[in-house]
Scaffold this active site. Structure first.
Site, short mmCIF file in Angstrom:
data_model
loop_
_atom_site.label_atom_id
_atom_site.label_comp_id
_atom_site.label_asym_id
_atom_site.label_seq_id
_atom_site.Cartn_x
_atom_site.Cartn_y
_atom_site.Cartn_z
CD GLU B 50 -1.76 -2.38 1.58
OE1 GLU B 50 -0.57 -2.65 1.86
OE2 GLU B 50 -2.68 -3.21 1.71
CG PHE B 112 -10.19 -9.64 11.28
CD1 PHE B 112 -8.94 -10.08 11.71
CD2 PHE B 112 -10.45 -9.64 9.92
CE1 PHE B 112 -7.98 -10.51 10.80
CE2 PHE B 112 -9.50 -10.09 9.01
CZ PHE B 112 -8.26 -10.52 9.46
CD GLN B 113 -7.55 -7.40 7.82
OE1 GLN B 113 -8.40 -7.12 6.98
NE2 GLN B 113 -6.37 -7.92 7.51
CE LYS B 162 -17.28 -6.75 3.41
NZ LYS B 162 -16.63 -8.06 3.65
CG MET B 479 21.85 12.50 3.27
SD MET B 479 22.80 13.88 2.64
CE MET B 479 21.82 14.44 1.27
C1 LIG Z 1 17.91 15.14 1.92
C2 LIG Z 1 17.16 16.42 1.73
C3 LIG Z 1 17.85 17.60 1.54
C4 LIG Z 1 17.17 18.79 1.29
N1 LIG Z 1 17.89 19.92 1.01
C5 LIG Z 1 17.24 21.02 0.55
C6 LIG Z 1 17.96 22.16 0.06
O1 LIG Z 1 19.17 22.19 0.04
N2 LIG Z 1 17.25 23.21 -0.41
C7 LIG Z 1 15.88 23.20 -0.45
O2 LIG Z 1 15.29 24.15 -0.94
N3 LIG Z 1 15.19 22.17 0.04
C8 LIG Z 1 15.83 21.07 0.52
N4 LIG Z 1 15.09 20.00 0.97
C9 LIG Z 1 13.62 20.09 0.94
C10 LIG Z 1 13.05 20.76 2.18
O3 LIG Z 1 13.02 19.84 3.22
C11 LIG Z 1 11.62 21.30 1.91
O4 LIG Z 1 10.80 20.25 1.46
C12 LIG Z 1 11.58 22.38 0.84
O5 LIG Z 1 12.61 23.31 1.02
C13 LIG Z 1 10.24 23.09 0.88
O6 LIG Z 1 10.03 23.73 -0.33
P1 LIG Z 1 9.05 24.96 -0.49
O7 LIG Z 1 9.43 26.05 0.44
O8 LIG Z 1 9.02 25.26 -1.93
O9 LIG Z 1 7.66 24.45 0.06
P2 LIG Z 1 6.57 23.41 -0.41
O10 LIG Z 1 6.56 22.30 0.57
O11 LIG Z 1 6.63 23.09 -1.83
O12 LIG Z 1 5.29 24.27 -0.06
C14 LIG Z 1 4.66 25.06 -0.99
C15 LIG Z 1 4.22 26.39 -0.40
O13 LIG Z 1 3.47 27.05 -1.41
C16 LIG Z 1 2.17 27.33 -0.95
N5 LIG Z 1 1.23 27.15 -2.05
C17 LIG Z 1 0.69 26.00 -2.52
N6 LIG Z 1 -0.14 26.26 -3.55
C18 LIG Z 1 -0.11 27.59 -3.74
C19 LIG Z 1 -0.76 28.46 -4.64
N7 LIG Z 1 -1.60 28.02 -5.61
N8 LIG Z 1 -0.52 29.79 -4.55
C20 LIG Z 1 0.33 30.26 -3.58
N9 LIG Z 1 0.97 29.49 -2.71
C21 LIG Z 1 0.76 28.16 -2.79
C22 LIG Z 1 1.92 26.41 0.20
O14 LIG Z 1 0.98 26.97 1.09
C23 LIG Z 1 3.32 26.27 0.81
O15 LIG Z 1 3.58 27.31 1.72
C24 LIG Z 1 15.76 18.80 1.28
C25 LIG Z 1 15.07 17.63 1.52
C26 LIG Z 1 15.74 16.44 1.73
C27 LIG Z 1 14.96 15.20 1.95
C1 LIG Z 2 12.19 5.90 5.34
C2 LIG Z 2 13.44 6.61 5.68
N1 LIG Z 2 14.28 6.09 6.60
C3 LIG Z 2 15.44 6.72 6.90
C4 LIG Z 2 15.77 7.90 6.29
C5 LIG Z 2 17.08 8.62 6.65
N2 LIG Z 2 17.96 8.67 5.46
C6 LIG Z 2 18.07 9.76 4.70
S1 LIG Z 2 19.09 9.54 3.39
C7 LIG Z 2 19.43 7.96 3.85
C8 LIG Z 2 20.36 7.10 3.05
C9 LIG Z 2 19.91 6.88 1.67
O1 LIG Z 2 20.78 5.99 1.07
P1 LIG Z 2 20.69 5.67 -0.49
O2 LIG Z 2 19.30 5.41 -0.88
O3 LIG Z 2 21.68 4.61 -0.82
O4 LIG Z 2 21.09 7.04 -1.16
P2 LIG Z 2 22.48 7.84 -1.18
O5 LIG Z 2 22.43 8.83 -0.06
O6 LIG Z 2 23.57 6.85 -1.00
O7 LIG Z 2 22.48 8.49 -2.50
C10 LIG Z 2 18.74 7.64 5.02
C11 LIG Z 2 18.85 6.35 5.71
C12 LIG Z 2 14.85 8.42 5.37
N3 LIG Z 2 15.05 9.58 4.74
N4 LIG Z 2 13.72 7.74 5.06
#
Ligand SMILES: Cc1cc2nc3c(=O)[nH]c(=O)nc-3n(C[C@H](O)[C@H](O)[C@H](O)COP(=O)(O)OP(=O)(O)OC[C@H]3O[C@@H](n4cnc5c(N)ncnc54)[C@H](O)[C@@H]3O)c2cc1C
Ligand SMILES: Cc1ncc(C[n+]2csc(CCOP(=O)(O)OP(=O)(O)O)c2C)c(N)n1
Lengths: 164, 572
Positions: B50, B112-113, B162, B479
């Site tokens: 799922e 159940f479930q 259901k 990472m």
């Molecule tokens: C490993 C990892 C590393 C990351 N590193 C970075 C990084 O270096 N830089 C980075 O930027 N992010 C990074 N992120 C992502 C970060 O965590 C956030 O998800 C991201 O920065 C949020 O983006 P956003 O501000 O565009 O918001 P979003 O989550 O895209 O939110 C959208 C916003 O727009 C608004 N909105 C929606 N629809 C409309 C509309 N029609 N009109 C007006 N407003 C609207 C919403 O209300 C909301 O406030 C990383 C994520 C991960 C997993």
């Molecule tokens: C479900 C979940 N568990 C744990 C993490 C924490 N986490 C972030 S990046 C990462 C490693 C990802 O490894 P891989 O998919 O091999 O990507 P790489 O960073 O090596 O490119 C982990 C464990 C997460 N983001 N999501």
């Protein structure tokens, strides 16, 4: 600072838990929360007393407004308003002198004695929260058996207010 | 027309224009599955888990802008869907998730479930509904789609006991064309006075910066954003979620900002005097240390959700409204205004930015004997003419994809930003491929992430969803290893994966094509070969440099100007 936020929400089963869940999930304080249906049975009115900086209160009101079940909201503390809370307080009575003392205090606070036994009085008191606190401290040298407070209800003064 | 609850559900989906749903059957939804069996207007994609259903529906939604639809059973079906629901919630993705529930009469008896799906999903949905009577079915579904797709979009759960879908209980059905909810009225149009004030401030800027996010993609406003940015001639940066809504190959685009943003974008954020934030939510991965965020800037913020405004960073001119509508109004004012941006100041500002750009912060060692993950993404971009849909998992590979695949169009970059859900990539890519069978879809992943939803390779076989899996195999959770190298003196605690499967054989056993690529000189040829196989899923296992790091990096809690760039040692 303390704020009293009043909201009208859909009178639906999940609505209360949405509000309560929001406060716990986001780590906001709740001092008290009361809710009951209004004259329109499809709507409930909730009063929440909370504390926080201006930024936090702003977020609280925005997040509450965002809940789909919330129809309308006001922060009563932004204007003139009336605040009321009810308390029932049960005090052990020990002899005629103490019974007289409690009766006098209840009168001063415009409370009423609503239940009497040989060994206790139950006093009903209404007012703002400070008044209820003051009464508790006034009887604090006695043996308080139970207190129960309704939580704050609020309404704004004048024609202005919270309606659809 | 008299229909049972199950028939109403299926008929409603058709009337609502839903072509595909992603699901998995079970006891509580068997009446619904029976109603699906006798029609083929709504096509059902049977996933393997799922979580896969929710990510696939999410990817479908991100690529098309239409709501993704999921159908799962009660109990474990619903709990397995939670990760995907939360993923969609964090990134504001429109989705409707239908969960079966035990019969009304036994709700609350630990049947159940049985799980309290409404309670469990409450913190990670925009809203949820329990259908209490078959008479409410159509209206509730209409509300669910309406809430999911309007305002700030998000997932909505509809929990259906259901008995409500009992084939023997039939009630009249008409499709509710419209719905009115007194408690839900998202604001579209921004306040004109505020917009006017904002434009004045924007035109006075000496060191302006446009910072946009996922809201521009969600609000379908890239045309307006592009015109707005070009009219002003200002530099633009985007969040991870905003990529593609302004062409990345354009000169005015100075890269992503934030933790792994470019040097020029982060420095420009630090030095700007006017910040124009549009549909972005000042996430902590973007702002770094709040106290040092844009220390010299006045801020305009356009967002449809008032709660996004001044949540973490106080702004000077808030505008609540839909991006497209607000930008249209701003453009009109700009066109009729006699004031023009200060050309001399702007030239000066661009000179600074070009100097930062000259730092070439995304450089990496191109002479390495090992495959560099950055190189694979660059080649992917070339081979697909920059026009593929790229779904990503979470980790270093996600950042490399964001940095090196230059997205020129919106809805092409599908990734889990807010929740950072490993396992998202493959099913999300498949959802997009289902919507756009003629487009190239690449799934950029790592050997750890891919294993979280790898079972969906079977779904891809069954429904013929030939995505291309680009596995950047570092034999490390890259990472995690990077953070351990930087912040835990290279103690690589449990971030090495032993017993990694032979992905080539694994792919083949599902009926796909597997490739292993071990030398830099083979990368381009292999990609070309894979993308030439239009109708095959190709799993490309790239054995990459194990210890490559993502640069630049702003450590959590630091200011934008305190960036970590690749050292010369690493470039040697
Ligand atoms: C490993 C990892 C590393 C990351 N590193 C970075 C990084 O270096 N830089 C980075 O930027 N992010 C990074 N992120 C992502 C970060 O965590 C956030 O998800 C991201 O920065 C949020 O983006 P956003 O501000 O565009 O918001 P979003 O989550 O895209 O939110 C959208 C916003 O727009 C608004 N909105 C929606 N629809 C409309 C509309 N029609 N009109 C007006 N407003 C609207 C919403 O209300 C909301 O406030 C990383 C994520 C991960 C997993
Ligand atoms: C479900 C979940 N568990 C744990 C993490 C924490 N986490 C972030 S990046 C990462 C490693 C990802 O490894 P891989 O998919 O091999 O990507 P790489 O960073 O090596 O490119 C982990 C464990 C997460 N983001 N999501």
């Amino acid at each position: 600072m303390k704020h009293i936020i009043s909201l009208l929400l859909e009178n639906e089963s999940g609505a209360l838990s949405r509000v309560a869940g929001l406060f716990s999930a986001r780590g906001y304080n709740i001092e008290s929360l009361t809710v009951a249906p209004t004259e329109d049975e499809t709507l409930s009115r909730m009063t929440i007393v909370t504390t926080g900086s201006d930024e936090i209160i702003e977020q609280i009101t925005k997040q509450l407004n965002k809940l789909v079940d919330v129809v309308k909201l006001i922060d009563l503390t932004e204007g003139a308003h009336i605040e009321r809370e009810m308390m029932l307080i049960k005090v052990a009575t020990d002899g005629a002198e103490q019974r007289g003392e409690i009766k006098r205090l209840a009168d001063i606070f415009r409370g009423g004695i609503v239940d009497v036994t040989d060994a206790s009085y139950t006093i009903q008191l209404t007012g703002d929260s400070d008044k209820l606190d003051a009464f508790i401290s006034a009887v604090s040298n006695m043996n308080i058996l139970e207190t129960v407070r309704s939580g704050v209800l609020g309404i704004s003064r004048g024609e202005k207010g919270l309606h659809l | 027309m008299e229909l049972s609850g199950a028939e109403i559900l299926v008929r409603f989906l058709k009337d609502e224009g839903v072509e595909h749903i992603f699901g998995y059957p079970g006891g509580a939804v068997l009446h619904i599955y029976d109603a699906l069996y006798t029609q083929d207007d709504v096509k059902h994609i049977l996933v393997r888990h799922e979580q896969g259903a929710t990510h696939a529906a999410d990817g479908y939604a991100r690529a098309t802008g239409k709501p993704g639809v999921v159908l799962v059973t009660s109990g474990p079906g619903a709990t397995n869907a939670i990760t995907g629901i939360a993923t969609a919630y964090m990134d504001s993705i429109p989705m409707v998730v239908i969960t079966g529930q035990v019969p009304t009469a036994v709700i609350g008896s630990d049947a159940f479930q049985e799980v309290d799906s409404i309670g469990i999903t409450r913190p990670c949905v925009k809203h949820n509904f329990l259908v209490k009577s078959v008479d409410e079915m159509a209206e509730t579904l209409k509300k669910a789609f309406y809430v999911a797709t309007t305002g700030r979009p998000g997932p909505v759960v509809v929990d259906i006991p259901k008995d409500i879908t009992d084939p023997n209980v039939k009630v009249p059905y008409t499709y509710p064309e419209t719905i009115d909810m007194r408690s839900y009225n998202p604001v579209m149009k921004g306040h004109s006075g505020q917009i006017k004030k904002a434009v004045d401030m924007i035109l006075e800027a000496k060191r302006p910066m446009i910072y946009t996010g996922g809201g521009v993609v969600l609000g379908n406003a890239s045309e307006q954003l592009t015109e707005f940015t070009r009219t002003l001639g200002y530099p633009i940066t985007q969040t991870l979620m905003g990529l593609g809504s302004y062409p990345a190959t354009d000169k005015q685009f100075i890269g992503m900002l934030g933790m792994h943003g470019t040097y020029e974008a982060n420095m420009a954020m630090h030095e700007c005097d006017t910040l124009i934030a549009i549909g972005a939510r000042f996430d902590d991965r973007v702002t770094g240390k709040i106290a040092e965020f844009c220390p010299n800037a006045k801020i305009v913020h356009v967002d449809i959700d008032p709660a996004s405004i001044s949540k973490t960073v106080k702004v000077d001119i808030p505008i609540v409204g839909d991006v497209a509508t607000v930008l249209d109004e701003m453009l009109q004012i700009l066109k009729s205004s006699k004031t023009r941006p200060d050309a001399a100041a702007l030239a000066n500002w661009w000179e600074n930015i070009e100097k930062w750009r000259g730092e070439n912060c995304l450089r990496y060692d191109r002479n390495s004997a090992l495959i560099k993950p950055q190189y694979v993404v660059e080649k992917l971009w070339e081979v697909t003419n920059g026009d593929a849909i790229v779904a990503s998992d979470v980790g270093q590979h996600q950042m490399f994809a964001a940095q090196y695949y230059k997205f020129d169009k919106p809805n092409k970059w599908l990734n889990s930003g807010g929740l950072g859900t490993m396992g998202f990539g493959l099913p999300a890519g498949m959802g997009a491929k289902l919507a756009y069978p003629d487009q190239d879809v690449a799934v950029v992943t790592g050997e750890a992430s891919i294993q979280m939803c790898i079972q969906e390779l079977g779904t891809a076989t069954q429904y013929d969803l030939p995505v291309k899996v680009i596995n950047l195999n570092k034999r490390y959770m890259g990472m995690v290893r990077q953070w351990q190298e930087f912040f835990y003196e290279s103690r690589y605690s449990h971030s090495y994966m032993d017993a990694i499967p032979d992905f080539v054989q694994l792919a083949e056993s599902y009926g796909h094509v597997g490739m292993r690529i071990e030398k830099p000189e083979d990368v381009e040829g292999a990609l070309k070969e894979a993308f030439a196989m239009k109708d095959r899923l190709v799993f490309m296992d790239f054995i990459t440099d194990q210890e490559e790091n993502v640069y630049p990096m702003v450590a959590a809690g630091k200011g934008h100007h305190e960036m970590h760039l690749a050292s010369d040692r690493e470039l040697a």
